[in-house]
Design a protein around this motif. Structure first.
Motif, PDB file in Angstrom:
ATOM      1  N   ASP B  47       7.725   3.095  -1.842  1.00 58.93           N
ATOM      2  CA  ASP B  47       7.361   3.318  -3.251  1.00 58.93           C
ATOM      3  C   ASP B  47       6.329   2.265  -3.671  1.00 58.93           C
ATOM      4  OD1 ASP B  47       8.765   0.967  -3.512  1.00 58.93           O
ATOM      5  OD2 ASP B  47      10.467   1.858  -4.582  1.00 58.93           O
ATOM      6  N   TRP B  48       5.967   2.279  -4.981  1.00 57.08           N
ATOM      7  CA  TRP B  48       4.935   1.325  -5.404  1.00 57.08           C
ATOM      8  C   TRP B  48       5.459  -0.114  -5.386  1.00 57.08           C
ATOM      9  CZ3 TRP B  48      -0.031   2.667  -5.590  1.00 57.08           C
ATOM     10  CH2 TRP B  48      -0.930   1.669  -5.987  1.00 57.08           C
ATOM     11  N   GLY B  49       6.770  -0.269  -5.500  1.00 61.75           N
ATOM     12  CA  GLY B  49       7.334  -1.606  -5.334  1.00 61.75           C
ATOM     13  C   GLY B  49       6.992  -2.169  -3.957  1.00 61.75           C
ATOM     14  N   ASP B  50       7.041  -1.312  -2.946  1.00 60.00           N
ATOM     15  CA  ASP B  50       6.661  -1.731  -1.585  1.00 60.00           C
ATOM     16  C   ASP B  50       5.164  -2.032  -1.506  1.00 60.00           C
ATOM     17  OD1 ASP B  50       9.277  -1.370  -0.537  1.00 60.00           O
ATOM     18  OD2 ASP B  50       8.905   0.788  -0.357  1.00 60.00           O
ATOM     19  N   VAL B  51       4.369  -1.136  -2.116  1.00 63.59           N
ATOM     20  CA  VAL B  51       2.914  -1.336  -2.109  1.00 63.59           C
ATOM     21  C   VAL B  51       2.571  -2.664  -2.783  1.00 63.59           C
ATOM     22  CG1 VAL B  51       0.712  -0.468  -3.012  1.00 63.59           C
ATOM     23  CG2 VAL B  51       2.408   1.131  -2.077  1.00 63.59           C
ATOM     24  N   ASN B  52       3.212  -2.914  -3.920  1.00 58.57           N
ATOM     25  CA  ASN B  52       2.967  -4.161  -4.650  1.00 58.57           C
ATOM     26  C   ASN B  52       3.276  -5.369  -3.773  1.00 58.57           C
ATOM     27  OD1 ASN B  52       2.504  -5.921  -6.883  1.00 58.57           O
ATOM     28  ND2 ASN B  52       4.700  -5.935  -7.319  1.00 58.57           N
ATOM     29  N   ALA B 136       5.829  -4.927 -13.406  1.00 61.10           N
ATOM     30  CA  ALA B 136       6.144  -3.942 -14.442  1.00 61.10           C
ATOM     31  C   ALA B 136       5.356  -2.648 -14.226  1.00 61.10           C
ATOM     32  CB  ALA B 136       5.849  -4.525 -15.824  1.00 61.10           C
ATOM     33  N   LEU B 137       4.123  -2.804 -13.776  1.00 60.78           N
ATOM     34  CA  LEU B 137       3.313  -1.625 -13.441  1.00 60.78           C
ATOM     35  C   LEU B 137       3.968  -0.846 -12.296  1.00 60.78           C
ATOM     36  CD1 LEU B 137       0.819   0.179 -13.470  1.00 60.78           C
ATOM     37  CD2 LEU B 137      -0.433  -1.619 -12.254  1.00 60.78           C
ATOM     38  N   ALA B 138       4.496  -1.578 -11.326  1.00 66.53           N
ATOM     39  CA  ALA B 138       5.173  -0.913 -10.198  1.00 66.53           C
ATOM     40  C   ALA B 138       6.376  -0.120 -10.690  1.00 66.53           C
ATOM     41  CB  ALA B 138       5.598  -1.957  -9.161  1.00 66.53           C
ATOM     42  N   ASP B 142       6.610   3.939 -10.248  1.00 66.75           N
ATOM     43  CA  ASP B 142       7.716   4.550  -9.512  1.00 66.75           C
ATOM     44  C   ASP B 142       8.535   5.483 -10.398  1.00 66.75           C
ATOM     45  OD1 ASP B 142       7.195   3.594  -6.960  1.00 66.75           O
ATOM     46  OD2 ASP B 142       8.131   1.662  -7.393  1.00 66.75           O
ATOM     47  N   ALA B 143       8.585   5.165 -11.693  1.00 68.64           N
ATOM     48  CA  ALA B 143       9.355   6.019 -12.609  1.00 68.64           C
ATOM     49  C   ALA B 143       8.647   7.352 -12.861  1.00 68.64           C
ATOM     50  CB  ALA B 143       9.592   5.282 -13.926  1.00 68.64           C
ATOM     51  N   VAL B 144       7.320   7.380 -12.690  1.00 65.76           N
ATOM     52  CA  VAL B 144       6.573   8.609 -12.984  1.00 65.76           C
ATOM     53  C   VAL B 144       5.987   9.230 -11.715  1.00 65.76           C
ATOM     54  CG1 VAL B 144       6.053   7.910 -15.345  1.00 65.76           C
ATOM     55  CG2 VAL B 144       4.425   7.352 -13.518  1.00 65.76           C
ATOM     56  N   GLY B 145       6.596   8.899 -10.568  1.00 68.38           N
ATOM     57  CA  GLY B 145       6.158   9.526  -9.321  1.00 68.38           C
ATOM     58  C   GLY B 145       4.720   9.228  -8.958  1.00 68.38           C
ATOM     59  N   LEU B 146       4.259   8.012  -9.250  1.00 63.59           N
ATOM     60  CA  LEU B 146       2.904   7.544  -8.911  1.00 63.59           C
ATOM     61  C   LEU B 146       1.798   8.379  -9.575  1.00 63.59           C
ATOM     62  CD1 LEU B 146       3.059   6.510  -5.131  1.00 63.59           C
ATOM     63  CD2 LEU B 146       4.022   5.387  -7.135  1.00 63.59           C
TER      64      LEU B 146
END
Lengths: 379, 231
Positions: B47-52, B136-138, B142-146
């Motif tokens: 997810d974007w948490g991983d990308v971050n 916070a952006l991540a 992730d909450a809106v499916g990128l």
């Protein structure tokens, strides 16, 4: 200080419903009042409003039910506080009692103290002030010289506190005093809970540069309080105060005090602002959004039982800078006479004058940066 | 941080260390292009948490390599850049702390001087702000499916905040380092020059400030708070 981990802000229950209920309640119960009182509203005293807010269950939310509290999660309280501040509600009367004195009594106080004080705090009827600063002990708080000597009848207090916000309307003061004779610096200090109608206490107003009476001098002349006035451990006052300051520094008041000005700016700019004004609004909104994330994360860390001393200081430092910067930048770009009667001009003037205090109250900028530097592993 | 993300970060650190001299080869070989590809399509399913997390490490270790371009689509490059910037700023701060605690002048480490301490505290606040913005952006992405459109406010706010931190962070990092930080040999320029470049890439301050300001103007004064708390 390791890289900043964002603590997930995840209050129990239905947060949207909590916000909606409070907004509906405010729509009915918030006094219209003056627009200027909506800025910096945690300094706006309104005992009727505090009583109504307490009756509605929005004060002392985290205290146990048996003391009149709401047994709610600290992050539910956080949601309520940010809503009250964003609305500019006059929360000044009960602010300190709700934010720090109540939680501190709950954490360190005796059973007797909890039963005596917490119900009044939760009702929004019992107000508190903080006795820390003295004429010779400002940023250098460990230089406190006010003494309390234990005698057969109780504690005898002599000395003076200064810059005491709300002492003139408060019922109690939680004071940091030197209980151990011959002690120095941060050893030998204790916290006493002092009823302010005790004989020997003199409270004198200090009028600030805005013409307001918020802070005071408080003199103690052989004041006798009971043995039971001691809060927590004798000699542990410094450690207890340090914990208290964590509650004081990271809350949403560090970035929402000037929210009324941002609202007025956006409204004055209209739906299609000129580019320079739109850019200013964008920059202010980005900063506010970021500060809210930092503040929520710090609250979540605090709620998890950890010590967010450094994070709290980061929130205070950036929040103060944001709130001092905002009126200056708005003035630089908006044409508005100093004495104009419109909302934007009056808020601007009030916040320009009030804002020097933002990086003084609750720890000066220099002290706060020192705490951050220590957290970085310097000195 | 989850165990899976810890492992991902450990891998990233090892691979990026190799890539610092070898270029993109090891990164491509390690399969970082598959980070966001779902597991049932043979990807990592991140997810974007991983990308971050990965891009912060890239920003610190291999800021000149196109790691973000390998992992993320064009529409999400502004968001990816925020993570790179957070990582590079964290590295600039770490180098600065290390330097002032080591370098002695007037008979003591520079970090003992209040003037230096106060400067680094200012810098640290900016770095923490950008790290918080990236995190916070991540959470939002992730909450809106990128979906970048659904995270438009957060992308604008985070990139703008990161841009605005660049001046303070690079200036203080170089100031506390003195002349050694201005040499090609010393590591500081490997993150400060990319930071200067990223401020202007994928939307400079004026670009995002105008977009965000217009969006907020449409919310209206009261509406800003309602919008912020509804997201």
């Amino acid at each position: 200080m390791q890289g900043f981990a964002l603590y997930p802000f995840d209050p129990p229950g239905d947060v949207a419903a909590l916000r909606a209920e409070l907004r509906a309640w405010l729509a009915v119960n918030q006094p219209q009042g003056d627009i200027v009182a909506r800025a910096n509203c945690w300094a706006s005293f309104d005992a009727d409003f505090s009583r109504a807010l307490g009756a509605a269950g929005y004060i002392g939310m985290t205290l146990p039910e048996r003391y009149g509290g709401g047994d709610r999660h600290p992050l539910e309280r956080y949601v309520v506080i940010e809503e009250l501040l964003a609305a500019g509600a006059p929360v000044g009367a009960h602010w300190i009692a709700d934010r720090q004195t109540g939680p501190l009594i709950q954490r360190y106080g005796s059973e007797e103290q909890r039963e005596c004080y917490l119900p009044g705090i939760a009702k929004g009827e019992l107000y508190a002030c903080i006795g820390l600063s003295e004429p010779g002990a400002g940023s250098d708080l460990a230089a406190v010289r006010t003494t309390a000597r234990e005698t057969a009848e109780g504690w005898r207090i002599n000395g003076q506190k200064i810059w005491t916000t709300g002492a003139h309307f408060s019922h109690i003061m939680l004071a940091l005093v030197r209980t151990e004779e011959g002690s120095e610096r941060n050893a030998g200090l204790s916290q006493l809970l002092i009823d302010l109608d005790t004989p020997g206490i003199t409270i004198r107003p200090i009028i600030d540069m805005a013409g307001h009476h918020d802070f005071n001098e408080v003199f103690f002349d052989d004041v006798l309080v009971p043995h039971g006035a001691l809060v927590g451990m004798r000699g542990q006052g410094w450690q207890q105060v340090t914990a208290e300051l964590g509650l004081e520094r990271s809350g949403p008041e560090r970035y929402l005090s000037s929210h009324a000005l941002l609202v007025a700016l956006i409204d004055a700019a209209g739906a299609q602002p000129e580019p320079a004004v739109a850019a200013l609004i964008g920059e202010l909104a980005a900063e506010m959004w970021t500060l809210r994330q930092l503040s929520m994360s710090t609250a979540a860390k605090l709620a998890a039982g950890e010590d967010p001393m450094v994070e709290a200081s980061v929130v205070k430092e950036l929040g103060n800078a944001f709130e001092q910067d905002m009126p200056r930048r708005v003035q630089a770009i908006v044409t508005s006479g100093w004495d104009e009667p419109d909302n934007l001009a009056r808020l601007l003037r009030a916040l320009l004058i009030a804002s020097p205090s933002f990086s003084l109250r609750g720890g000066t900028r220099e002290v706060i940066r020192g705490i951050i530097a220590r957290g970085l592993g310097l000195r | 941080m989850s165990a899976a993300r810890e492992m991902l970060c450990d891998t990233a650190r090892a691979v990026f260390a190799e890539a610092a001299t070898a270029g993109m080869g090891p990164i491509a070989e390690a399969g970082f292009a598959l980070l966001l590809v779902p597991e049932d399509e043979g990807g990592f399913g991140g997810d974007w948490g991983d990308v971050n997390a990965v891009l912060q490490i890239a920003g610190a270790m291999v800021p000149d390599l196109p790691v973000a371009e390998l992992i993320v689509s064009e529409a999400l490059q502004p968001a990816a850049t925020v993570s790179l910037m957070a990582g590079a700023m964290g590295q600039a701060l770490a180098l600065s702390i290390e330097h002032v605690n080591t370098r002695q002048q007037f008979g003591r480490p520079l970090g003992k001087f209040q003037a230096v301490q106060q400067s680094l505290a200012v810098m640290a606040c900016e770095v923490r702000a950008v790290e918080a913005a990236a995190a916070a952006l991540a959470t939002r992405l992730d909450a809106v499916g990128l979906d970048p459109a659904a995270a438009d406010f957060e992308i604008a706010a985070a990139k703008l905040r990161a841009n605005r931190a660049v001046g303070v962070v690079t200036a203080i990092a170089h100031q506390v380092h003195g002349a050694i930080g201005f040499t090609r040999e010393y590591d500081l320029n490997r993150v400060t020059i990319p930071l200067m470049r990223w401020r202007g890439a994928h939307g400079n301050d004026a670009y995002w400030a105008l977009i965000l300001g217009r969006q907020v103007a449409e919310f209206g004064g009261e509406g800003l708070w309602e919008a912020l708390t509804a997201r």
